[in-house]
Write an enzyme that holds these catalytic residues in place. Structure first.
Site, PDB file in Angstrom:
ATOM      1  N   ARG A 153      -8.464 -67.183 -17.200  1.00 40.68           N
ATOM      2  CA  ARG A 153      -7.463 -67.547 -18.192  1.00 40.68           C
ATOM      3  C   ARG A 153      -6.568 -68.663 -17.662  1.00 40.68           C
ATOM      4  O   ARG A 153      -5.923 -68.527 -16.608  1.00 40.68           O
ATOM      5  CB  ARG A 153      -6.606 -66.316 -18.528  1.00 40.68           C
ATOM      6  CG  ARG A 153      -5.443 -66.588 -19.460  1.00 40.68           C
ATOM      7  CD  ARG A 153      -5.894 -66.898 -20.870  1.00 40.68           C
ATOM      8  NE  ARG A 153      -4.757 -66.882 -21.790  1.00 40.68           N
ATOM      9  CZ  ARG A 153      -4.853 -67.157 -23.076  1.00 40.68           C
ATOM     10  NH1 ARG A 153      -6.038 -67.467 -23.603  1.00 40.68           N
ATOM     11  NH2 ARG A 153      -3.780 -67.114 -23.845  1.00 40.68           N
ATOM     12  N   ASN A 175      -7.429 -25.553  -9.876  1.00 45.77           N
ATOM     13  CA  ASN A 175      -7.393 -26.343  -8.647  1.00 45.77           C
ATOM     14  C   ASN A 175      -8.666 -27.152  -8.453  1.00 45.77           C
ATOM     15  O   ASN A 175      -8.627 -28.253  -7.891  1.00 45.77           O
ATOM     16  CB  ASN A 175      -7.132 -25.436  -7.441  1.00 45.77           C
ATOM     17  CG  ASN A 175      -5.668 -25.131  -7.257  1.00 45.77           C
ATOM     18  OD1 ASN A 175      -4.798 -25.913  -7.667  1.00 45.77           O
ATOM     19  ND2 ASN A 175      -5.359 -23.996  -6.652  1.00 45.77           N
ATOM     20  N   GLU A 217      -3.679 -29.902 -16.570  1.00 43.93           N
ATOM     21  CA  GLU A 217      -3.844 -29.343 -15.217  1.00 43.93           C
ATOM     22  C   GLU A 217      -2.552 -29.454 -14.401  1.00 43.93           C
ATOM     23  O   GLU A 217      -2.577 -29.622 -13.185  1.00 43.93           O
ATOM     24  CB  GLU A 217      -5.002 -30.000 -14.443  1.00 43.93           C
ATOM     25  CG  GLU A 217      -6.237 -30.330 -15.232  1.00 43.93           C
ATOM     26  CD  GLU A 217      -6.887 -29.134 -15.902  1.00 43.93           C
ATOM     27  OE1 GLU A 217      -6.331 -28.023 -15.826  1.00 43.93           O
ATOM     28  OE2 GLU A 217      -7.937 -29.322 -16.523  1.00 43.93           O
ATOM     29  N   PRO A 262      -0.169 -22.722 -27.721  1.00 44.52           N
ATOM     30  CA  PRO A 262       0.838 -23.591 -28.335  1.00 44.52           C
ATOM     31  C   PRO A 262       2.217 -23.479 -27.702  1.00 44.52           C
ATOM     32  O   PRO A 262       2.964 -24.461 -27.639  1.00 44.52           O
ATOM     33  CB  PRO A 262       0.857 -23.127 -29.799  1.00 44.52           C
ATOM     34  CG  PRO A 262      -0.519 -22.597 -30.034  1.00 44.52           C
ATOM     35  CD  PRO A 262      -0.916 -21.953 -28.739  1.00 44.52           C
ATOM     36  N   GLN A 270       1.970 -67.185  -8.111  1.00 44.37           N
ATOM     37  CA  GLN A 270       2.422 -66.193  -7.136  1.00 44.37           C
ATOM     38  C   GLN A 270       2.732 -64.845  -7.775  1.00 44.37           C
ATOM     39  O   GLN A 270       2.409 -63.788  -7.213  1.00 44.37           O
ATOM     40  CB  GLN A 270       3.658 -66.712  -6.388  1.00 44.37           C
ATOM     41  CG  GLN A 270       3.355 -67.879  -5.458  1.00 44.37           C
ATOM     42  CD  GLN A 270       4.587 -68.377  -4.716  1.00 44.37           C
ATOM     43  OE1 GLN A 270       5.669 -67.819  -4.855  1.00 44.37           O
ATOM     44  NE2 GLN A 270       4.412 -69.422  -3.924  1.00 44.37           N
TER      45      GLN A 270
END
Length: 400
Positions: free
Chosen positions: A284, A256, A379, A150, A295
């Site tokens: 759509r 790792n 990580e 924690p 564009q």
């Protein structure tokens, strides 16, 4: 045997991977492509039709674990003990396909293989390896990896979980948090301070004093399990310690492995979000024409595709280095930091193409973006990996 792909092969690949602007598959061997396609088929048939419901219900689908084991995905980069012994590139390709399904699914494979199994394979005794690795590779036992606490996330040296000697035994006390799979695991690798520095312990989760409570009401990684572990006078035999892990190098070597998989996995999520946006933009209609015909929409799609291609090239380069035994820790930070950061932006941008419909679970981009907030944090946060790279560039540590 030639590894070159024919023009027909490349055209077929482009149809499957519409983001591929650089003939990425031409860089892969037939064996790598075959592995990638097996995992892709599994994800298409078993994950994608169900992931919206699993995510909505906040449920990890434990019933798919046996199938993942049959595919050799559990500890797939490890050799022996029933593991697949795959290459780093093969593992990365599998991670990308799994995360195209959902980050929670790839995270399961990472926690099981890159963290828990890797810790035992790298640092365990022969008895520990024989006891756990075959069962974990077969999906008969699930593992978890208890490092974060924690108040000790980015700075694991500040952990307060402590293991003390009591005769020949060890007694563990402490709390771990954000531990994947802990409440369904049969074995936990727990890292603790001792009078001799940080050590790792193999802890059967049925041991008295071990409690794992799922963390609920999450906005991210909902089809995954994260828990808080309480360790109250957990008594272990003397041989529960990982004999070859002393200090933080032990858990870092496992982190790792997981970070490397993230560099691939995040690009799988980004690619899936892009594909939803591309398909939607072609169908759509707005102001009488498809969104794809404007564009600004094309600019969004091009920018997304460029970053996906660059991200996969980076991941592949890291994988080739890893297979050659040349991958350096700071290079893993390059992949984790860059590809997480870019993947989140791609998923958010893909959501804008979908408009209001993009906030529903009918489409993947916002689900992926929410999941990636967790992937970006675990990580090693952006800040941690930035400081790792800053130290590499300047030679000056700036962590404290």
């Amino acid at each position: 045997m030639s590894l070159a792909l024919s023009s027909a092969d490349l055209e077929a690949a482009a149809a499957v991977d519409p983001s591929d602007l650089i003939s990425f598959d031409s860089l892969l061997s037939p064996e790598e492509l075959a592995l990638r396609d097996r995992v892709r088929t599994f994800v298409r048939e078993e994950i994608k039709p169900n992931i919206a419901q699993w995510y909505d219900e906040a449920r990890f689908p434990i019933e798919i674990v046996p199938e993942m084991a049959k595919l050799g995905l559990l500890g797939m980069h490890l050799k022996g003990y029933g593991c697949a012994g795959g290459t780093a590139v093969e593992y990365g390709l599998a991670a990308a396909e799994l995360e195209a399904g959902d980050s929670g699914i790839r995270t399961f494979v990472s926690v099981q293989g890159s963290l828990a199994m890797s810790a035992i394979a790298k640092h365990g005794s022969e008895e520990q390896k024989q006891e756990w690795l075959p069962r974990m590779a077969a999906g008969e036992a699930i593992g978890c990896f208890g490092l974060t606490e924690p108040t000790a996330g980015s700075d694991p040296s500040a952990m307060t979980t402590f293991a003390r000697r009591d005769g020949r035994d060890w007694i563990l006390n402490g709390t771990k948090r954000w531990i994947g799979l802990a409440n369904i695991a049969q074995v936990a690798v727990i890292w603790a301070q001792t009078d001799d520095g940080v050590r790792g312990f193999v802890v059967p989760t049925g041991t008295p004093g071990f409690t794992a409570i799922p963390i609920e009401q999450k906005l991210s990684m909902r089809a995954s399990i994260q828990c808080e572990i309480s360790l109250e006078n957990v008594r272990l035999p003397g041989d529960a310690v990982l004999p070859d892990a002393k200090g933080l190098k032990g858990p870092f070597s496992c982190l790792n492995e997981a970070r490397y998989g993230i560099a691939w996995g995040t690009m799988g999520a980004a690619r899936d979000a892009f594909e939803d946006a591309l398909a939607y933009s072609k169908e759509r209609l707005q102001f009488g024409r498809p969104l794809a015909g404007y564009q600004l929409t094309q600019q969004k799609l091009v920018n997304m595709a460029l970053e996906i291609n660059k991200g996969f090239l980076l991941a592949l380069h890291l994988g080739r280095l890893k297979d050659a035994g040349k991958l350096q820790p700071h290079q893993i930070s390059v992949g984790k930091l860059n590809n997480c950061r870019e993947a989140i932006e791609i998923c958010r941008e893909a959501r804008t193409v979908l408009g209001g419909n993009g906030i529903t679970l009918e489409y993947s981009p916002l689900r992926h973006a929410n999941n990636l907030e967790s992937v970006r944090t675990y990580e090693g946060t952006d800040e941690v990996h930035t400081l790792i790279l800053g130290q590499k560039l300047t030679g000056v540590g700036a962590f404290r």
